[in-house]
Each structure stands twice: as structure tokens, then as C-alpha cells.
Design a protein around this motif. Structure first.
Motif, PDB file in Angstrom:
ATOM      1  N   THR A   1       0.831  -1.204   0.000  1.00 33.12           N
ATOM      2  CA  THR A   1       0.000   0.000   0.000  1.00 33.12           C
ATOM      3  C   THR A   1       0.865   1.253   0.000  1.00 33.12           C
ATOM      4  O   THR A   1       2.059   1.217   0.327  1.00 33.12           O
ATOM      5  N   SER A   2       0.247   2.367  -0.331  1.00 31.61           N
ATOM      6  CA  SER A   2       0.955   3.643  -0.323  1.00 31.61           C
ATOM      7  C   SER A   2       1.496   3.951   1.063  1.00 31.61           C
ATOM      8  O   SER A   2       2.628   4.431   1.223  1.00 31.61           O
ATOM      9  N   ALA A   3       0.684   3.676   2.097  1.00 32.44           N
ATOM     10  CA  ALA A   3       1.122   3.952   3.468  1.00 32.44           C
ATOM     11  C   ALA A   3       2.339   3.115   3.842  1.00 32.44           C
ATOM     12  O   ALA A   3       3.283   3.609   4.486  1.00 32.44           O
ATOM     13  N   LEU A   4       2.327   1.852   3.426  1.00 30.89           N
ATOM     14  CA  LEU A   4       3.469   0.989   3.720  1.00 30.89           C
ATOM     15  C   LEU A   4       4.717   1.485   3.005  1.00 30.89           C
ATOM     16  O   LEU A   4       5.807   1.553   3.589  1.00 30.89           O
ATOM     17  N   LEU A   5       4.579   1.845   1.730  1.00 29.53           N
ATOM     18  CA  LEU A   5       5.726   2.342   0.980  1.00 29.53           C
ATOM     19  C   LEU A   5       6.283   3.611   1.612  1.00 29.53           C
ATOM     20  O   LEU A   5       7.511   3.792   1.690  1.00 29.53           O
ATOM     21  N   ASP A   6       5.410   4.489   2.061  1.00 32.87           N
ATOM     22  CA  ASP A   6       5.869   5.702   2.755  1.00 32.87           C
ATOM     23  C   ASP A   6       6.710   5.330   3.971  1.00 32.87           C
ATOM     24  O   ASP A   6       7.788   5.897   4.200  1.00 32.87           O
ATOM     25  N   ASP A   7       6.235   4.382   4.746  1.00 27.57           N
ATOM     26  CA  ASP A   7       6.958   3.988   5.949  1.00 27.57           C
ATOM     27  C   ASP A   7       8.295   3.320   5.620  1.00 27.57           C
ATOM     28  O   ASP A   7       9.280   3.501   6.341  1.00 27.57           O
ATOM     29  N   LEU A   8       8.323   2.550   4.528  1.00 28.73           N
ATOM     30  CA  LEU A   8       9.568   1.861   4.161  1.00 28.73           C
ATOM     31  C   LEU A   8      10.675   2.848   3.823  1.00 28.73           C
ATOM     32  O   LEU A   8      11.855   2.584   4.081  1.00 28.73           O
ATOM     33  N   THR A   9      10.339   3.981   3.228  1.00 26.02           N
ATOM     34  CA  THR A   9      11.369   4.968   2.878  1.00 26.02           C
ATOM     35  C   THR A   9      11.972   5.608   4.123  1.00 26.02           C
ATOM     36  O   THR A   9      13.046   6.218   4.041  1.00 26.02           O
ATOM     37  N   ARG A  10      11.314   5.462   5.258  1.00 30.66           N
ATOM     38  CA  ARG A  10      11.827   6.046   6.495  1.00 30.66           C
ATOM     39  C   ARG A  10      12.382   4.975   7.437  1.00 30.66           C
ATOM     40  O   ARG A  10      12.625   5.239   8.615  1.00 30.66           O
ATOM     41  N   HIS A  11      12.618   3.796   6.898  1.00 24.22           N
ATOM     42  CA  HIS A  11      12.936   2.661   7.767  1.00 24.22           C
ATOM     43  C   HIS A  11      14.298   2.762   8.428  1.00 24.22           C
ATOM     44  O   HIS A  11      14.476   2.327   9.551  1.00 24.22           O
ATOM     45  N   GLY A  12      15.298   3.278   7.728  1.00 23.19           N
ATOM     46  CA  GLY A  12      16.635   3.320   8.301  1.00 23.19           C
ATOM     47  C   GLY A  12      17.700   3.419   7.235  1.00 23.19           C
ATOM     48  O   GLY A  12      17.402   3.648   6.065  1.00 23.19           O
ATOM     49  N   PRO A  13      18.961   3.221   7.598  1.00 24.26           N
ATOM     50  CA  PRO A  13      20.048   3.476   6.645  1.00 24.26           C
ATOM     51  C   PRO A  13      20.220   2.418   5.557  1.00 24.26           C
ATOM     52  O   PRO A  13      20.692   2.734   4.477  1.00 24.26           O
ATOM     53  N   SER A  14      19.865   1.185   5.810  1.00 20.28           N
ATOM     54  CA  SER A  14      20.182   0.110   4.858  1.00 20.28           C
ATOM     55  C   SER A  14      18.998  -0.211   3.956  1.00 20.28           C
ATOM     56  O   SER A  14      18.518  -1.347   3.900  1.00 20.28           O
ATOM     57  N   ILE A  15      18.520   0.792   3.230  1.00 20.31           N
ATOM     58  CA  ILE A  15      17.315   0.557   2.426  1.00 20.31           C
ATOM     59  C   ILE A  15      17.487   1.004   0.975  1.00 20.31           C
ATOM     60  O   ILE A  15      16.520   1.298   0.298  1.00 20.31           O
ATOM     61  N   ARG A  16      18.695   1.049   0.469  1.00 22.64           N
ATOM     62  CA  ARG A  16      18.910   1.556  -0.890  1.00 22.64           C
ATOM     63  C   ARG A  16      18.161   0.727  -1.931  1.00 22.64           C
ATOM     64  O   ARG A  16      17.545   1.268  -2.836  1.00 22.64           O
ATOM     65  N   LYS A  17      18.219  -0.596  -1.800  1.00 20.79           N
ATOM     66  CA  LYS A  17      17.481  -1.441  -2.740  1.00 20.79           C
ATOM     67  C   LYS A  17      15.983  -1.222  -2.595  1.00 20.79           C
ATOM     68  O   LYS A  17      15.241  -1.248  -3.589  1.00 20.79           O
ATOM     69  N   ALA A  18      15.549  -1.001  -1.374  1.00 15.92           N
ATOM     70  CA  ALA A  18      14.124  -0.753  -1.154  1.00 15.92           C
ATOM     71  C   ALA A  18      13.690   0.536  -1.830  1.00 15.92           C
ATOM     72  O   ALA A  18      12.588   0.616  -2.392  1.00 15.92           O
TER      73      ALA A  18
END
Length: 503
Positions: A416-433
Motif C-alpha cells: 500500500t501507499s502507506a506501507l511504501l511511505d513507511d519503508l522509505t523512512r525505515h533506516g540506513p540500509s534501504i537503498r534497494k528498497a
């Protein structure tokens, strides 16, 4: 190259009037993008072909040009494209068969359905490259007629042609019944005996490394045999004697054939060359005994290729999964596993077995959800992109396994859009995300703005239609040309900005 105009040429929202303006100023790069437009009219295609002759070939292949639009004298490549599609005119073939440019005659020789007189002309062409190209794509009758050609290169092409009659292919392997070849590409150019050095310093030399001729055209004869051994039309009885041939390349050509008798397959399984055993491992003709023997092979690639064999037993495949580093691939045997087998794999104590199953995207809901709750992060990573997973389950995956699964969760089509928004704020190791979020259909403007901060996600996000129009316009001047081109291709780019970009 004007990357902004190239991007604009690919923009699906570009109005027809601006397409016309782009055609009027197009160079080869812009024309390449314009030629791929789904909404290009016939009139625009003709205008583009007239403006940039290189685009005519693409337009012809895509059905945008007809025979009435092409002049073979001034647009020979477009004419060849239409002939290749069986949309050209017979008189074009006769004209091009006499073309002084060898490459054009060779290109013509690769076309099927040519008039018989044109085929005869090409078969008698003074340049062996033209005749060899004809032999490669010839009908059975013409292939049989060319097998006795005095040039060994033509015979090599006949051996590679799957339309060549089986008896002719058998003769090419042994040479029996054929007159000796007089020439090959080596003795055409060099005084024999000659062996081409693998690091030949001559920049204009196109002989293959190791090509040789002592008068018997041995390297071309060897290559002819290799082509015939790998040709599925060659009779089985003509190839089996090569199982013990001293040339590893000829033995290698046998290994993928599905028609070999068991004793030949068994001898290939003991071949000293790992490449032979690796090709054999993926051969669907090998039986359970050979499969189990190859599963213990010392070579990693043999075991990896065996995992891709559609008939490998599940117990063998499970053992291979833990050692062969198969990666995130849906294996053929897993793809056809029965419901009972899928249930057995899902309940296996071996996480490698569960991970293999998790690569499927058609699992029943109960199995899918059970794998989503698996304690092993590799299993969860494999199942995360499976459609149908709820937002709750996807969030639970991230909560349990964090950075190990976040990119695959972001790739889930139902995220969902809400989940994707939260994933971008997850932390430092999310470049692939971030790269996955940037291409996701549900990504929001805030999520995409976060993606722009990552160098690799930035050009992907620049082309996403949910990006704010003002931001898209600003990205047109980005120092990274990929970002600027993607922004120009973004369908949400404002119309007034599009218009201002076109000269």
C-alpha cells in the motif's frame, strides 16, 4: 545527444502536434525514441523515415511503413526489413541481389521466401559471406544443394541450419560422399600452413582465435562438425561415436542433445570437462541414476545446472538448494510441483526447500501465508513479493526481519501507499528498497521525494507519474543525464513545459 528531447520523444503523454515538431528537428537518437511510440501515425512515420533514414528500419519492422512508402534505391535497409517481414516487393529482391555492398546482399540472403531466381543468384554470389548467409537460412533443398560447395565456410553454415536434411548433416560430420573443400577463410587470406595467434595484433583481422589451415581447412572442418553435432536435425546414430572424441568442444556439443542413448549419457557424465557435465546435468533425457550421480559432482556449476533440470527429484533438489547457490530463481521442477508436493515442501524442516517453493507466485493462500510467517529470513525474502499478501503480513515481515526483507516487501505489487511511505523512512540500509519504491505503482509523492535522495533510485523516481509536476520540471536540468531524460519522459510533465522544450 540531447537527453531531454530523447526523453520527451518517449513521453506517452506528448501531444501529436509536439510529436510533429520533434520529428522536424529529430536526429538519430531522438528518432529512435520516436519510432517506438505506440501512437505514431502513418503520416508521422513516413515523415520520420524521410527525416532520419536510420529510423526507417525500425519503422518497417514495426509495421509503420508499407512497400508504397519505401524506395529501395535510397532506403535499401528499410526495403530489406520489409522483405524480411514478407512485406516487400519481389523486384526489390532482384535489385538488392545485385547491390555492390556485400553486407546488403548478405542481409538479403537471410530473408526467407525470396523468388527462386534471386536465391539462385545469391547462391552463385562471388563473396562467400553472402553464400554462407544463404546456407544458414536455406530451405532443405537449397541446403542440400550447397553442401558440396567448394568453400568450407558455406558447409559450416549448412551444418548449423536446422532445415538441412538429416542425411546431409550426417555426411557433413564424416565428409563421406562429399568432394573435398577447396578453400576456407584462413587459406583465403594466409599462406598455409597457418595458425591464427589468439592475441593477433592486426586491428583489421577478423579471423577467429586459433583458426588454422594446413591445406585441410581443419579449424573450419572442426567447427562444421561442432555445428552438426549440436543441430537437433542430425541423426542420433551419426553423433554417438563422438562421445570419446579427443576434442572437448565436440563432446560438449553432444551433452545437451535429448536423443542420446543411456550408455552415451553415462559416458558424458564421466567426462573430464566440467562444461560437458554441466550441459548434461540440465539435459531432460538423463535418468534418476545419472541425476543422483551428478548431484555429487565436485563442480559447482554442474550441481547448479542440475537444479534447473525439469526432472530432478525433489529430495535431490532440496539438497542442491543448500549448496548450489541457486539464488532467487523459480526452478522448473518447483514450478510444476503438485499441490501435495507443494504442501510437503512448505512443511519441510529444511529452509532451503521452503525457500525454493516460496519463489512461486501462484501458491494457495494458506501456504503463502504460512511461508510469510516463516522464522527463516531467506524464506520470507523469497515469498515477500507474492501477490495477495495483506499489509499486516507485509509489515510483520519487516518488523521481524528488517533490512533483510525490506526491498522484497517494497517489490510486492499489493504494497500500500502507506506501507511504501513507511519503508522509505525505515533506516540506513534501504537503498534497494528505495529503488523498488521508486518504480512501484502505489508510490506517493512523499515516498518518491525520499527516493530522489538516492543516486540509483533517483532516475527511476524521476519518471514516476506521481511525482509533483514542479519537481519533474526541476529535474530536467539535473546533472545526471539519466534523471533528466526520465523526467522528460514522465507523463505528468506539464504540457506548457513540454511545449517549451521543443524547438
Amino acid at each position: 545527444m540531447n537527453h531531454v528531447l530523447c526523453g520527451l520523444a518517449a513521453n506517452a503523454a506528448l501531444p501529436s502536434g509536439l510529436v510533429d515538431r520533434l520529428i522536424a528537428v529529430a536526429d538519430a537518437d531522438i528518432a529512435a525514441d520516436l519510432a517506438h511510440r505506440a501512437d505514431l501515425s502513418h503520416m508521422q512515420a513516413v515523415a520520420l523515415a524521410s527525416r532520419v533514414t536510420e529510423s526507417a528500419v525500425r519503422l518497417a519492422y514495426e509495421g509503420r511503413l508499407t512497400a508504397a512508402d519505401v524506395d529501395p534505391a535510397t532506403q535499401p535497409h528499410a526495403a530489406l526489413a520489409l522483405l524480411d517481414k514478407h512485406s516487400g516487393r519481389p523486384e526489390w529482391a532482384r535489385l538488392l541481389a545485385a547491390d555492390p555492398v556485400v553486407d546488403r546482399r548478405a542481409r538479403l540472403a537471410a530473408c526467407s521466401g525470396l523468388p527462386p531466381d534471386v536465391v539462385a543468384t545469391l547462391a552463385a554470389d562471388p563473396d562467400v559471406r553472402v553464400v554462407a548467409e544463404l546456407a544458414l537460412w536455406a530451405t532443405p533443398d537449397m541446403a542440400a544443394a550447397l553442401v558440396g560447395h567448394p568453400h568450407a565456410e558455406v558447409r559450416r553454415a549448412v551444418a548449423a541450419n536446422e532445415a538441412t536434411p538429416p542425411a546431409v548433416l550426417a555426411a557433413l560430420i564424416t565428409g563421406e560422399g562429399l568432394p573435398p573443400a577447396r578453400w576456407c577463410l584462413v587459406c583465403d587470406r594466409e599462406e598455409t600452413p597457418f595458425v591464427h595467434h589468439p592475441q593477433c595484433p592486426r586491428p583489421d583481422c577478423d579471423l577467429l582465435p586459433g583458426a588454422s589451415c594446413d591445406g585441410s581447412h581443419e579449424s573450419t572442418v572442426h567447427e562444421t562438425q561442432r555445428m552438426a553435432l549440436g543441430n537437433p536435425a542430425t541423426p542420433t546414430e551419426a553423433v554417438v561415436s563422438f562421445v570419446d572424441h579427443p576434442s572437448p568442444l565436440l563432446r560438449w556439443a553432444l551433452a545437451a542433445r535429448p536423443d542420446l542413448p543411456p550408455e552415451v549419457l553415462g559416458r558424458l557424465a564421466a567426462d573430464p570437462l566440467p562444461g560437458v557435465r554441466a550441459d548434461l546435468a540440465e539435459n531432460p533425457a538423463i535418468d534418476d541414476t545419472l541425476i543422483r550421480a551428478l548431484a555429487a559432482d565436485r563442480d559447482h556449476d554442474v550441481r547448479r545446472r542440475l537444479a534447473h533440470n525439469p526432472h530432478v527429484p525433489l529430495d535431490v533438489l532440496t539438497r542442491l538448494a543448500g549448496a548450489a547457490k541457486i539464488g532467487s530463481t523459480l526452478l522448473p521442477r518447483i514450478a510444476v510441483a503438485s499441490p501435495d508436493e507443494a504442501k510437503e515442501l512448505a512443511e519441510s524442516p529444511n529452509p532451503a526447500a521452503r525457500m525454493l517453493l516460496a519463489q512461486r507466485r501462484d501458491l494457495p493462500a494458506e501456504i503463502r501465508d504460512a511461508l510469510a510467517a516463516d522464522p527463516d529470513a531467506k524464506v520470507v525474502k523469497s515469498i515477500a513479493p507474492h501477490p495477495g499478501l495483506s499489509e499486516t503480513r507485509l509489515r510483520a515481515m519487516v518488523d521481524r526481519h528488517g533490512a533483510q526483507v525490506i526491498a522484497k516487501v517494497a517489490a510486492n505489487p499489493d504494497a500500500t501507499s502507506a506501507l511504501l511511505d513507511d519503508l522509505t523512512r525505515h533506516g540506513p540500509s534501504i537503498r534497494k528498497a528505495l529503488r523498488e519504491v521508486a518504480r512501484h505503482r502505489n508510490a506517493t509523492a512523499p515516498a518518491l521525494l525520499a527516493c530522489l535522495a538516492d543516486k540509483q533510485a533517483r532516475p527511476i523516481a524521476a519518471g514516476h507519474p506521481a511525482l509533483p509536476p514542479q519537481v519533474i520540471a526541476e529535474l530536467l536540468t539535473d546533472t545526471d543525464w539519466q534523471v533528466a531524460e526520465a523526467a522528460a519522459a514522465n507523463p505528468s510533465l506539464p504540457l506548457d513545459v513540454m511545449s517549451a522544450l521543443v524547438p
